[in-house]
Scaffold this active site. Structure first.
Site, PDB file in Angstrom:
ATOM      1  N   CYS A 186      -1.332   5.294   1.133  1.00 57.13           N
ATOM      2  CA  CYS A 186      -0.268   5.769   0.243  1.00 57.13           C
ATOM      3  C   CYS A 186      -0.849   6.173  -1.115  1.00 57.13           C
ATOM      4  CB  CYS A 186       0.821   4.714   0.121  1.00 57.13           C
ATOM      5  SG  CYS A 186       2.405   5.380  -0.468  1.00 57.13           S
ATOM      6  N   HIS A 220       2.166   2.970   5.642  1.00 56.84           N
ATOM      7  CA  HIS A 220       2.087   1.530   5.430  1.00 56.84           C
ATOM      8  C   HIS A 220       2.234   0.817   6.773  1.00 56.84           C
ATOM      9  CE1 HIS A 220       2.171   1.445   1.053  1.00 56.84           C
ATOM     10  NE2 HIS A 220       3.121   2.348   1.070  1.00 56.84           N
TER      11      HIS A 220
END
Length: 486
Positions: free
Chosen positions: A332, A433
């Site tokens: 991310c 994630h």
């Protein structure tokens, strides 16, 4: 149990990290076992560990864990107000799963009346769908400076007229002072709302504790509902604080820079649980040791954390690591840092501007106000030695990345390429994630990084086993609640 006698029961703590989240999760699991339709609830959460719900919103990670304990799908009503700190004085305000604004602490204090309306709306919807709601407070009700317009602790309990169980952590010391001091900071009506105490994380001979329990009950006139044991080796998603990790010398070493706004460090829980992995979080001012793999985690403020990373000497350390054949993964915000630049023309995360990034992937990122929130799944495509290894996870990010590196994706997610790999095969990054959560993907990523292991970590099974352990240990608490008149 045919029914739980309380429509709403709240668990508050004398301090942060007293064990509120685990007590709520334990009660949810116990009630689920008893056939009660139960929902977890946290009116206001401040955390950088979050989860994506099926309805496409964002809630605190702890409430997603509690939903698993209750056997229900995570929903935005379980955590209607989520604050994600972006600086020491400001936070992103998320209402019913969606970003509402970026506010400083003073502006949010004025906004609390609006936030409380959202809280009560969610609570009413849950009462219409479930037999009971188990509520988690935030921090401590004794924080005098936060009492005005409180929506997280006694302000909520008073508004819905529910009993409160107060939890304290005896492992920290001073547990009796915590209870008595908290009661002294409450109003008379709030003190009357406290139904009893829970002492958490006790280890030792209970007989030695009994004189203190008797004193506490005489001094306060309130019962000790349960003394819960200290349980080692739990696999439970942390709400926010980074849990300590015991070094495993001689194992496959993974380094994670612990930058100030690191988010969703629960990504690393499967690595923490892997017996052949030595996972280490490197904090500010600490020396950066040698490693097999460096993973850059997510960030709530990518440019600020990138600046921190550069000041700490990580750029030189990463280049040295790569020269010696090590591997690097970015997740991310960490993925965004791997590119040539991170551009924030609209000041989404702070002052508008552009930051030169690490330059390890041929791409650049532009931050945008729109946040992508999605639960996703797919397969690994980064390594021919691990074809079609399944991967699951979720996306929570603001920003769009573009560049030649994206032509070499890491995953195929629902038919689309996702992530990027370097031409030399030493660096990969992804917005996904939870990429280590599924055993097949975890094994493939570690094999790519250099660890060839027969051991597989099943994160879901470990989580379920831990929820059952805390429920078993908390059975006396449920019995006390059922036998007392809260």
């Amino acid at each position: 149990m045919s029914a739980f006698p309380y429509r709403t029961l709240m668990v508050q703590g004398t301090t942060s990290d007293a064990g509120k989240s685990t007590v709520v999760a334990a009660l949810c699991r116990l009630l689920k076992r008893a056939g009660v339709r139960v929902a977890p609830f946290k009116p206001q959460n401040m955390a950088l560990n979050s989860a994506v719900t099926r309805d496409g919103g964002e809630i605190g990670r702890a409430q997603a864990l509690q939903a698993i304990a209750a056997g229900v799908e995570p929903h935005t009503d379980f955590n209607p107000v989520l604050l994600k700190p972006s600086s020491d004085i400001g936070a992103q305000v998320i209402i019913h799963g969606r970003v509402r604004a970026e506010m400083n602490a003073r502006d949010y204090h004025q906004y609390k009346t609006v936030a409380m309306a959202a809280v009560l709306e969610s609570h009413a919807r849950l009462l219409a769908q479930y037999e009971t709601v188990i509520v988690e407070g935030a921090g401590s009700p004794a924080e005098i400076n936060l009492r005005d317009r409180d929506i997280a602790n006694m302000g909520f309990a008073e508004a819905v007229d529910c009993p409160v169980v107060l939890v304290a952590d005896i492992d920290r010391g001073g547990v009796f002072a915590h209870f008595v001091g908290t009661l002294a900071c409450l109003s008379e009506s709030e003190r009357n709302r406290i139904a009893g105490f829970v002492i958490n994380r006790f280890r030792g001979d209970i007989k030695l504790l009994e004189p203190g329990l008797d004193w506490l009950e005489r001094e306060t006139g309130k019962p000790v509902l349960a003394v819960l044991p200290y349980l080692h080796g739990l696999y439970l998603d942390a709400e926010d604080a980074v849990q300590s990790v015991t070094p495993r010398e001689g194992k496959f070493r993974v380094l994670v820079p612990s930058y100030p706004r690191m988010s969703n460090h629960t990504d690393f829980d499967p690595l923490r649980a892997h017996p052949e992995v030595d996972l280490r979080f490197v904090r500010e001012g600490e020396a950066i040791p040698g490693a097999d793999l460096i993973v850059l985690p997510g960030s709530k403020n990518t440019r600020a954390d990138l600046d921190w990373l550069l000041r700490q000497g990580w750029k030189d350390a990463i280049h040295r690591h790569l020269r010696y054949g090590g591997k690097v993964i970015g997740i991310c915000g960490g993925f965004q840092m791997l590119g040539r630049f991170v551009d924030d023309p609209d000041g989404v995360e702070g002052a508008a501007g552009r930051s030169e990034a690490l330059g390890l992937l041929d791409m650049g990122t532009t931050l945008t106000p729109d946040k992508r929130l999605a639960q996703v799944g797919g397969r690994c495509v980064f390594d021919a030695s691990s074809p079609d290894a399944a991967v699951d996870g979720y996306e929570i990010h603001m920003g769009v990345s573009n560049g030649a590196a994206l032509a070499r994706p890491v995953f195929e997610i629902e038919g689309r390429p996702e992530g990027a790999c370097s031409d030399d095969g030493q660096v990969l990054g992804s917005y996904l994630h939870g990429m280590f959560d599924k055993a097949s993907a975890c094994a493939a990523l570690l094999r790519w990084a250099g660890l060839h292991s027969e051991h597989a970590v099943d994160a879901a099974a470990l989580r379920e086993a831990s929820l059952d352990r805390i429920a078993d240990a908390s059975a006396p608490l449920l019995d006390s609640i059922l036998q007392s008149s809260l």
